[in-house]
Design a protein around this motif. Sequence first.
Motif: not given
Length: 461
Positions: A32-40, A10-14
């Motif tokens: 490259n790793r195990q996938g994930g969510h980027i919340l813009l 999980v990653e948060f981005k402005r």
Amino acid sequence: MLEQGEGLSVEFKRCGAVPEKDTFETVCSFANRQGGHILLGVNDDGSIEGVDEKSVVGIERNIVNVTSNPTLFNTSPGLEITHATVQGRCVIDVWVPMGPSVYRFKGVVYDRVADVDVRLKGDDQISAMYIRKQNLYTEQRIYPHVAKDDLDMSVLDRARGLMRAYRPGHPWIGLSDDELLRAARLKTKDFQTGEEGFNLASIVLLGRDETIMGVCPVYRTDAILRRINADRYDDRLVVATNLIDSYRQLHDFCMKWLPDSFALDGDIRVDARDVIVRELVANTLIHREYSSPFLAQLVIERDAIRTRNASRCIFAGRISPDNVSPTPKNPIIANFFMQIGLAEELGSGTRNLFRYSELYTGKEPVLSDGDYFEAIVPVPDVVAVSSPKRNEEQQVDSTLIKVKNAVRDLLISKGEVTAKDVAENIHLSPRTVRRYLPRLVDEGVLSMEKRGRTMVYHFGK
């Protein structure tokens, strides 16, 4: 996801009118790793700033254009983009699945470690990622020019003895060598290429030392005792032989140097040390990625035993009995160890380590998987400077291990043993050996019968 905060997936981005460059670094690392969510539209602390709803289409189009541009991404990662209104503000969710390739953004490979996108610069790190990405169990790789003479078939005979001791009616015991090799999937056929022969699993399990070194030049396990001399070591064992003998050598090294703390499981005394050692040693040998150039290590310190070996995991991070998702790294090797009684079903190792670590020291172990599997199991603290009494206790313990191993090997080959047989095998006096054999009978390891004036010993019933 907002409540959990940023992490491995999980990653948060402005986000303004277009995403910043670091958004695509995260896309690369997630793929490259195990996938994930980027919340813009979300700040680092989880508070929602939102994105301009008029810009949503442009932002989504920009993400697709950048990830599809071959001058920016060597391979286009898969994406799924959605958006929703949260607390009255628009948030874009970019889902990046784990991909089959090694992805580069602007020529750089990014990997995900905890909540950080890490640039991989070393060839060794990138090599480990390629190993993780391949869809073939490397233990299945066939070596068509390896012949039966390149294996040590006496190891297979010892394995039969272990099967007989573990499960007297084991169906493999009566098979010929060739039949057993087929049954254990150590001699197989690749139905895609048509190649047939001995695979990597058979070589590391049964191979002669020179055969193993020819196939895996950097294969070895370093066992180190580091209590007094923290900069170097107090004792060291380099193990570079077949897995059956490697297990015994590493097990004996640990039993020699780890204290045998009294432990109760309910009202029953248990050997917590033996279970912990068995699980750590078996895991180090069974679940290692043998195509990796990284050496495996087992280190005994004053307050812990640590293991580290190359791995090929799908989901990285901390492991506990509640979140373990066992995936076999080497199913052929793991199955062979199970058949000879040196391992249990997949996933039991984690439960055993947590349970018996609690009995051993009252503390939990720390287990984590990634490109390396690492385990840290607390042990009773040992005084750094040994007293004469301590040295004497260690010597007695070491002699007991020698007797146990000699008895086991002789029983496997002969079916029965006497004190004289054991004494000649390990160059001790029969009188010394006789001090230990009754202890093994009391523990249920051996049974005995008297023949005239001679006491004869067998495996415990």
